[in-house]
Design a protein around this motif. Structure first.
Motif, mmCIF file in Angstrom:
data_model
loop_
_atom_site.group_PDB
_atom_site.id
_atom_site.type_symbol
_atom_site.label_atom_id
_atom_site.label_comp_id
_atom_site.label_asym_id
_atom_site.label_seq_id
_atom_site.Cartn_x
_atom_site.Cartn_y
_atom_site.Cartn_z
ATOM 1 N N MET A 1 0.836 -1.177 0.000
ATOM 2 C CA MET A 1 0.000 0.000 0.000
ATOM 3 C C MET A 1 0.882 1.242 0.000
ATOM 4 N N THR A 2 0.599 2.195 -0.866
ATOM 5 C CA THR A 2 1.401 3.397 -1.004
ATOM 6 C C THR A 2 0.746 4.557 -0.271
ATOM 7 N N ASN A 3 1.568 5.341 0.425
ATOM 8 C CA ASN A 3 1.048 6.538 1.080
ATOM 9 C C ASN A 3 0.888 7.642 0.058
ATOM 10 N N ALA A 4 -0.235 8.303 0.052
ATOM 11 C CA ALA A 4 -0.458 9.429 -0.845
ATOM 12 C C ALA A 4 0.365 10.617 -0.358
ATOM 13 N N VAL A 5 0.890 11.380 -1.289
ATOM 14 C CA VAL A 5 1.630 12.582 -0.927
ATOM 15 C C VAL A 5 0.625 13.619 -0.462
ATOM 16 N N ARG A 6 0.893 14.189 0.686
ATOM 17 C CA ARG A 6 -0.032 15.176 1.245
ATOM 18 C C ARG A 6 0.519 16.573 1.039
ATOM 19 N N ASN A 7 -0.387 17.515 0.839
ATOM 20 C CA ASN A 7 -0.003 18.918 0.809
ATOM 21 C C ASN A 7 0.489 19.321 2.191
ATOM 22 N N PRO A 8 1.345 20.345 2.269
ATOM 23 C CA PRO A 8 1.679 20.872 3.585
ATOM 24 C C PRO A 8 0.404 21.371 4.263
ATOM 25 N N ALA A 9 0.424 21.367 5.596
ATOM 26 C CA ALA A 9 -0.767 21.750 6.349
ATOM 27 C C ALA A 9 -0.562 23.067 7.083
ATOM 28 N N ILE A 10 -1.636 23.788 7.221
ATOM 29 C CA ILE A 10 -1.703 24.928 8.122
ATOM 30 C C ILE A 10 -2.616 24.488 9.253
ATOM 31 N N ILE A 11 -2.117 24.607 10.474
ATOM 32 C CA ILE A 11 -2.882 24.144 11.630
ATOM 33 C C ILE A 11 -3.533 25.339 12.313
ATOM 34 N N LEU A 12 -4.829 25.219 12.570
ATOM 35 C CA LEU A 12 -5.583 26.211 13.324
ATOM 36 C C LEU A 12 -5.945 25.599 14.666
ATOM 37 N N VAL A 13 -5.540 26.269 15.756
ATOM 38 C CA VAL A 13 -5.786 25.756 17.100
ATOM 39 C C VAL A 13 -6.684 26.754 17.824
ATOM 40 N N GLU A 14 -7.892 26.324 18.155
ATOM 41 C CA GLU A 14 -8.870 27.216 18.799
ATOM 42 C C GLU A 14 -9.868 26.357 19.548
ATOM 43 N N ASP A 15 -10.095 26.697 20.822
ATOM 44 C CA ASP A 15 -11.021 25.885 21.618
ATOM 45 C C ASP A 15 -12.469 26.335 21.488
ATOM 46 N N GLU A 16 -12.729 27.462 20.819
ATOM 47 C CA GLU A 16 -14.095 27.932 20.570
ATOM 48 C C GLU A 16 -14.523 27.481 19.169
ATOM 49 N N PRO A 17 -15.482 26.550 19.070
ATOM 50 C CA PRO A 17 -15.855 26.002 17.759
ATOM 51 C C PRO A 17 -16.282 27.052 16.735
ATOM 52 N N ASP A 18 -17.034 28.062 17.142
ATOM 53 C CA ASP A 18 -17.496 29.074 16.184
ATOM 54 C C ASP A 18 -16.325 29.855 15.587
ATOM 55 N N ILE A 19 -15.356 30.197 16.416
ATOM 56 C CA ILE A 19 -14.187 30.930 15.931
ATOM 57 C C ILE A 19 -13.355 30.033 15.023
ATOM 58 N N LEU A 20 -13.260 28.768 15.365
ATOM 59 C CA LEU A 20 -12.516 27.827 14.537
ATOM 60 C C LEU A 20 -13.126 27.717 13.146
ATOM 61 N N ILE A 21 -14.439 27.684 13.070
ATOM 62 C CA ILE A 21 -15.128 27.624 11.769
ATOM 63 C C ILE A 21 -14.833 28.876 10.950
ATOM 64 N N ILE A 22 -14.899 30.035 11.578
ATOM 65 C CA ILE A 22 -14.629 31.296 10.875
ATOM 66 C C ILE A 22 -13.191 31.336 10.378
ATOM 67 N N LEU A 23 -12.248 30.975 11.250
ATOM 68 C CA LEU A 23 -10.840 30.954 10.840
ATOM 69 C C LEU A 23 -10.611 29.993 9.682
ATOM 70 N N HIS A 24 -11.255 28.839 9.734
ATOM 71 C CA HIS A 24 -11.101 27.867 8.659
ATOM 72 C C HIS A 24 -11.586 28.447 7.332
ATOM 73 N N ARG A 25 -12.709 29.105 7.349
ATOM 74 C CA ARG A 25 -13.237 29.702 6.105
ATOM 75 C C ARG A 25 -12.298 30.757 5.562
ATOM 76 N N ILE A 26 -11.770 31.594 6.445
ATOM 77 C CA ILE A 26 -10.830 32.634 6.025
ATOM 78 C C ILE A 26 -9.582 31.997 5.413
ATOM 79 N N MET A 27 -9.040 31.019 6.107
ATOM 80 C CA MET A 27 -7.804 30.385 5.652
ATOM 81 C C MET A 27 -7.997 29.640 4.346
#
Length: 128
Positions: A1-27
């Motif tokens: 089984m071959t591992n797929a090459v993944r794009n680099p990641a940007i990690i968003l760390v936020e304990d407030e779900p609503d803010i995390l959703i907004i940040l994700h959309r912006i990013m």
């Protein structure tokens, strides 16, 4: 089984779900070619860092367990190529000083300008 090459990641760390959703959309709109990984704790972010290439981590400062500053210290020690942006609604001179001492690359106070966030992201990702 071959591992797929993944794009680099940007990690968003936020304990407030609503803010995390907004940040994700912006990013998502600003960062073509990068996977946006959202987590709600510093520990989860560290788990992602062990598995992925991550040029950028954006974290809230005030979180249960480990603050954004404490997370920054670990990231700067173990993942030196990862840039860190701390965002907080509770900016004090001491919090900012502690974050800078930990090695944070950018410190944003909520509410922050989306233009400023976009400018920082472009600088970090080499899209200026």
């Amino acid at each position: 089984m071959t591992n797929a090459v993944r794009n680099p990641a940007i990690i968003l760390v936020e304990d407030e779900p609503d803010i995390l959703i907004i940040l994700h959309r912006i990013m998502r709109d600003l960062t073509g070619g990068y996977d946006i990984v959202t987590v709600n704790s510093a520990q989860d972010a560290l788990g992602v860092l062990t598995e992925r290439s991550c040029p950028l981590l954006i974290t809230d400062h005030n979180m249960p367990g480990m603050t954004g500053t404490q997370l920054t210290q670990v990231v700067k020690q173990d993942y030196v190529d990862t840039k860190v942006i701390i965002i907080t609604a509770y900016a004090t001179p001491e919090v900012e000083r502690t974050a800078r001492t930990a090695g944070v690359d950018y410190f944003l106070t909520k509410p922050f300008s989306l233009d400023r966030l976009e400018q920082i992201i472009k600088e970090v990702l080499g899209k200026v």
